[in-house]
Design an enzyme around this catalytic site. Structure first.
Site, PDB file in Angstrom:
ATOM      1  N   SER A  56      45.938  22.430  12.414  1.00  0.00           N
ATOM      2  CA  SER A  56      45.423  21.939  11.239  1.00  0.00           C
ATOM      3  C   SER A  56      44.006  21.905  11.134  1.00  0.00           C
ATOM      4  O   SER A  56      43.504  21.296  12.212  1.00  0.00           O
ATOM      5  CB  SER A  56      46.060  20.789  10.693  1.00  0.00           C
ATOM      6  OG  SER A  56      45.195  20.315   9.620  1.00  0.00           O
ATOM      7  N   ARG A 103      36.104  27.681   6.147  1.00  0.00           N
ATOM      8  CA  ARG A 103      36.916  28.468   7.133  1.00  0.00           C
ATOM      9  C   ARG A 103      36.094  29.737   7.679  1.00  0.00           C
ATOM     10  O   ARG A 103      36.078  29.905   8.795  1.00  0.00           O
ATOM     11  CB  ARG A 103      38.364  28.865   6.671  1.00  0.00           C
ATOM     12  CG  ARG A 103      38.972  27.503   6.729  1.00  0.00           C
ATOM     13  CD  ARG A 103      40.336  27.861   5.878  1.00  0.00           C
ATOM     14  NE  ARG A 103      41.230  26.610   6.317  1.00  0.00           N
ATOM     15  CZ  ARG A 103      42.375  26.710   5.556  1.00  0.00           C
ATOM     16  NH1 ARG A 103      43.070  27.606   4.917  1.00  0.00           N
ATOM     17  NH2 ARG A 103      43.135  25.418   5.634  1.00  0.00           N
TER      18      ARG A 103
END
Lengths: 250, 644, 245
Positions: free
Chosen positions: B291, B337
């Site tokens: 995660s 990201r």
């Protein structure tokens, strides 16, 4: 390293099954158990033979699709692990590994290692929900839930529905699965309105599916990849008695 | 590029005027189906992940009949279940300055200005209802000691707006939607078809009126008719073979819809997630995600020296490069990201990998453990640490995690208008299967939000606009369109079964994945993409000559299922490469090396590429046509993204 | 559905019935064991205690039969539920694991519940015939050749355990009972829903304490009888006249 695999092969629900032996399968200790089955299957497919059928999907231990009994243990010898998270480093060079499907009348074999677990879905359909129409919910913080209660509800809610509890139980009982959902919703305030009808409906369905009863061996808890404890079974028992006393009083 | 045979209708139907009231005004304007008539309509929903399960349950609550399909053995297993970190919502419970507008702003900016503003604003608006709905279903979100909902921060945001249930948020939200679906199944409003794979969309007189499926248990091919069809079939990240997706995730449903006239938007927008367990060897079948929430407390670093093979504990701080903190002091380890992924790639390309002979960087919890104590760290990330240890044999309490980016999510998907309808009338796409809200890069904890927004709060209203204009109760599976589709499915199966090559479908999938990662992965170039096109074509040719599918088509056959999906991935791969090649800019997750700023960030070309690129099928062996939906930014003015 | 039909009908209901009847028997066993300890106080005291029971707790002789019927019903219910659950459990896995199922955590007491229960039933029948009904009165093997005298329970006990073979049977039964309770008591509390962590200490405490206490009490008495610790019964002992009214 090499292992010998004895895998249960059964061409259909009503067919006779038998073990097929694959000798000297080359494996890597870092490989997962399912990756070992992949290796066997790639070889089989290349030879024009039908691959070993097994359920699997996320391969991260959360979807609950995979599972088989490995050397007599549901999901194999790992601790709190699904089959996809079992790695070959748990075995030794030259080991003979037996693989067979979950065995329970409520989980009929579909093919090879694949079983039909729709009985679990029907148990949930018998009451494993809070009836709440989309859009009718109050603010999320309107109802405080103490952290300890929220944590215990979360423990119960982590069930992945893999069926290892049934497979590992000497009685093929689904009490851990059923109690996990009964307890999750029975612990939180949102679940109170339907608490009685939920436990009555779900236990009824569980019995109707042909699961066995609980004799408190705690094998389910030991096999559960999420470590869900048998205290939730006790809570289901209490809720069922409560629901009955409640309905008798009415 | 060919001239398109039939122009696509790319009218977005997004309301003009003030964005704050756009959704309200739209709902006011669209047609409704009389409550008494809803039970006369049937809607097919393919896929039972967050979007599919929530849509099925809500449509059934409204009174429609729903036929739901999934290829798994139970609707509870869809890949939404594997999402770990959390779900965003503009609740501002933390009183840290969050608002619907800020979530909207962050999402548009995070998507590098390649999403439709009105869609994103609506997403931010309904995000708050999602949390309420899930809490009411009994989803056990994390809470603080006062009993109130807890939040954490996530990459790309400066506020704490992420709701979570340990590291299993996707599981809990999916089980919530699954329980709502189960209630409707019990009530007979949803008919659930498990272990059933959709293989064709059936278009009757220009409208989607059904599907053809294969019963995976028996191999039987069946038709199902309905008044509308909803695809909630997820993303195509497995085109890379090594991805964090579940093994079953595939592009087949979307691809078949594309071949029936649904435009495919921005296929090259594929997200590479920065924190996955690195590739360790060919024996692996997939990559596992850790995660993104780990970046809240973990510090990313590599040795300053190239080829440093010392164990991490023997590398003093002075010789470590905490490169995210160094390059992006404002966001530090919490940059979005795409930024984190590319930075990791740059470090490895410079020879600073921490996986000998491979690719990886460290994610270190040493300082967090010292600051918070081992117990607090275990409380936050215990299950993730366990998962990491189970796979690698190393404990993150003792030694830093090794991580590297991997294919994770696909922002591209079937083009949909503001009503979530594709270019085929009556055919809808929800969740990851559509392209709508994330632009060129998705922020963490926004996938769950979008799936549930589409399924609970958008589609159930907007589909009424189409159904209200349709005569209810279409059920004619004897129509020629169904027979043709059934024939096509049978023919394809026969062809696959008749091949007698020597290679498994998996073999070709790995080859495709390698090719796509190499040429159309984290960094792309014109030369690489041009070289990829003939390679994909060659792969397709070899697949249809050399694959071997044992067994038979009229029984359970997992080899056949795999082969069919791989064949579609290969065809899809070509369109993805074409899209990456034509988009001559860098934006979000799409990074063309030719287009970068002096400090290696993505350089957009808003003048020429401020649009969605939609690909249309032009026939077998013919190059697809490219269409555009221009994007307008009236609220969030496009700027160079900066996370410094 | 009302509570009675649920108990008959559902597996959990049957388990509740097993738990309730089991705990009734545990309660009775505790009293029974405590009563046996009175053996150490001599013939008069023990026979007085026996008479107190036999006379319907000093109130009404019919109460004794009421008590016996109640216990019989408990035993009957316990056995019925056990049989029904065993059948259900067998049906739940008609095809056994070809390679055998391995246990991870279960204990021998848990695994031996059925066979142990059947052994205890046989023992119970023997014990009732032997010391409660006096069926074997005068038997050389079972009563040391002495007659069984209803009012002289003290002598019956000592004579009845004078043969070491009989003594060993009693000891074995006691051990079997201990094993049965070791799993049974905890199980009963669990089945009756003591799930809260607050109850854990009580549950496992009683689960361990009850079997140890009951088995300990019985073993002490049997060993004392076998080892000649109790004073030999006075052959001239007669029940007081007022008992005969």
């Amino acid at each position: 390293m090499k292992v010998t695999l004895k895998v249960w092969r059964q061409s259909g629900p009503d067919a006779e099954g038998a073990f097929e032996t694959f000798t000297d399968v080359p494996v890597d200790p870092a490989m997962s158990f399912l990756e070992m089955l992949d290796t066997v299957n790639v070889q089989l497919e290349a030879e024009g033979k039908e691959p070993v059928v097994f359920d699997h999907d996320c391969r991260e231990g959360i979807c609950g699709a995979c599972g088989a009994v490995v050397n007599g243990l549901a999901h194999g010898p790992g601790k709190r692990s699904t089959l996809c998270q079992l790695h070959l480093r748990s075995f030794n060079d030259g080991d003979e590994i037996t693989v067979e499907p979950w065995r329970a009348s409520a989980f009929p074999v579909v093919r090879d290692l694949m079983v039909d677990r729709s009985s679990f879905d029907r148990i949930i359909q018998a009451g494993g929900y809070v009836s709440v129409r989309t859009g009718s919910a109050p603010d999320g913080n309107a109802m405080p839930i103490g952290k300890p209660v929220a944590d215990r509800a979360m423990e119960a809610a982590t069930c992945i529905g893999c069926g290892a509890c049934v497979a590992a139980c000497p009685n093929a009982s689904a009490m851990l699965f059923t109690s996990a959902k009964v307890s999750h919703l029975g612990l939180v305030p949102q679940g109170q309105a339907e608490r009685d009808s939920r436990v009555l409906g779900m236990v009824d369905q569980m019995d109707a599916e042909g699961f066995g009863g609980c004799t408190n061996h705690r094998e389910c808890e030991a096999a559960c990849p999420k470590g869900i404890g048998v205290e939730y079974i006790a809570q289901l028992n209490r809720d069922l008695v409560r629901a009955n006393l409640g309905s008798a009083a009415k | 590029m060919n001239a398109p045979r039939t122009p696509l209708n790319l009218d977005s139907k997004a309301p003009d005027g003030p964005i704050e009231t756009a959704w309200d005004r739209h709902r006011q304007a669209i047609r409704l189906v009389n409550p008494a008539n809803k039970r006369k309509y049937t809607v097919i929903v393919v896929g039972t992940g967050l979007a599919g399960a929530s849509a099925s349950a809500t449509l059934a609550q409204l009174g429609y009949n729903v036929e739901a399909f999934c290829f798994q053995d139970s609707p509870r297993r869809a890949h939404s279940i594997a999402a770990q970190g959390g779900i965003n919502a503009a609740k501002n419970y933390q009183n840290d300055g969050d608002s619907v507008y800020r979530l909207f702003y962050d999402t548009v900016k995070g998507g590098d200005f390649r999403a439709r503003e009105q869609n994103v604003y609506r997403l931010a608006q309904v995000s708050v209802d999602i949390i309420d709905q899930c809490v009411a279903q009994g989803v056990p979100f994390a809470r603080d000691y006062g009993g109130m909902l807890a939040n954490r921060s996530f990459g790309g945001a400066l506020v704490s707006r992420t709701f979570y249930a340990r590291g299993q948020t996707g599981q809990q939200l999916l089980l919530g939607a699954y329980s709502a679906l189960s209630e409707q199944i019990a009530k007979g409003k949803v008919k659930m078809h498990t272990r059933t794979e959709m293989l064709e969309v059936v278009v009757v007189d220009g409208k989607a009126k059904g599907i053809v499926v294969r019963d995976l248990r028996t191999g039987a091919v069946r038709s199902h008719a309905a008044d509308a069809v909803v695809l909630a079939t997820g993303g195509y990240g497995n085109v890379f073979y090594f991805a964090t997706n579940a093994k079953g995730c595939n592009v087949t449903a979307a691809w078949r819809a594309y071949k029936k006239g649904a435009g495919f938007a921005n296929p090259c927008f594929t997200q590479i997630h920065p924190t996955c367990i690195p590739f360790m060897g060919e024996h692996q079948s997939k990559l596992t995600l850790m995660s993104e929430s780990l970046r809240n407390d973990g510090r990313v670093w590599v040795p300053k020296k190239q080829g440093d093979t010392r164990p991490p504990s023997q590398i003093p701080d002075a010789e470590r490069d905490y490169y995210l903190e160094r390059i992006y002091p404002t966001f530090g380890n919490l940059v979005p990201r795409d930024v984190a992924s590319r930075a990791a790639k740059r470090m490895v390309d410079e020879g600073k990998t921490v996986v000998p002979g491979g690719m990886g960087v460290y994610l270190d919890f040493r300082d967090a453990i010292a600051r918070l104590g081992r117990d607090a760290v275990a409380d936050r990330y215990g299950n993730l640490f366990e998962m990491y240890e189970r796979i690698t044999g190393d404990s993150p309490f003792e030694t830093p995690m090794k991580i590297y980016p991997a294919s994770h999510y696909t922002m591209g998907g079937l083009w949909v208008d503001y009503n979530l309808m594709t270019t085929v009338p009556g055919l809808y796409a929800v969740g990851e299967a559509n392209f709508s809200d994330h632009g060129a890069n998705r922020l963490g904890a926004s996938a769950l939000m979008q799936g549930l927004a589409d399924g609970y709060f958008v589609l159930p209203y907007t589909i009424g606009d189409f159904l209200a204009g349709e005569k209810a109760g279409f059920d004619d599976t004897s129509h020629a369109a169904f027979k043709d589709a059934e024939k096509a499915v049978a023919q394809r199966t026969d062809t696959l079964m008749s091949l007698s090559g020597t290679k498994s479908a998996d073999h070709f999938h790995r080859e495709l994945g390698h090719l796509m990662w190499e040429h159309c992965g984290m960094a792309r170039t014109k030369e690489g993409l041009e070289a990829a096109l003939p390679k994909v074509a060659d792969l397709k040719e070899r697949f249809w000559a050399e694959v071997n599918v044992p067994g038979s088509g009229d029984t359970l056959n997992q080899a056949l299922e795999r082969a069919g999906r791989v064949a579609d991935f290969i065809e899809f791969g070509e369109v993805m490469v074409r899209d990456a090649l034509t988009r001559e800019e860098s934006c979000g997750a799409h990074f063309r090396e030719e287009f970068q700023t002096a400090d290696n960030e993505a350089r957009r070309d808003d003048e020429n590429f401020q649009h969605g690129a939609i690909w249309a099928y032009e026939g077998e062996g013919v190059a697809p046509s490219r269409h555009i939906e221009p994007l307008e930014f009236r609220y969030v003015k496009p700027s160079q993204r900066s996370y410094k | 559905m009302n509570s009675v039909t649920t108990i008959v009908h559902s597996s959990v209901g049957k388990k509740v019935l097993m738990g309730v009847t089991g705990l009734i028997m545990v309660g009775w066993l505790t009293i029974h064991m405590a009563g046996h300890l009175i053996m150490f106080s001599g013939q008069d005291a023990y026979n007085n205690y026996a008479h107190f029971i036999q006379s319907g707790f000093g109130l009404e002789p019919a109460l004794l039969w009421g008590m016996r019927l109640f216990m019989l019903a408990a035993i009957g219910g316990h056995i019925w539920a056990a049989v029904a659950l065993t059948q259900q459990n067998a049906a739940a896995r008609p095809v056994a694991y070809a390679a055998g199922r391995q246990n991870r955590v279960t204990t021998y007491p848990a695994r031996l519940m059925r066979i142990g229960g059947m052994f205890l039933l046989l023992y119970l029948i023997f014990h009732l015939a032997h010391l409660t009904a006096g069926v074997l009165s005068g038997s050389e093997f079972a009563m040391g050749g002495k007659p069984w005298v209803k009012e002289d329970a003290y002598a019956n006990m000592i004579h009845g355990l004078s043969n070491p073979v009989i003594g060993v049977v009693y000891l074995l039964a006691t051990v079997a009972l201990g094993a049965h309770l070791r799993h049974g008591v905890w199980s009963a509390f669990h089945t009756l829903g003591l799930s809260d962590p607050r109850w854990d200490a009580i549950k496992s405490g009683l689960g361990n304490l009850v079997p140890v206490a009951i088995v300990g009490g019985f073993v002490v008495v049997v060993l004392a009888a076998m080892g000649g610790v109790f004073a030999p019964p006075d052959p001239a002992w007669h029940p007081p006249a007022h008992w005969l009214h």
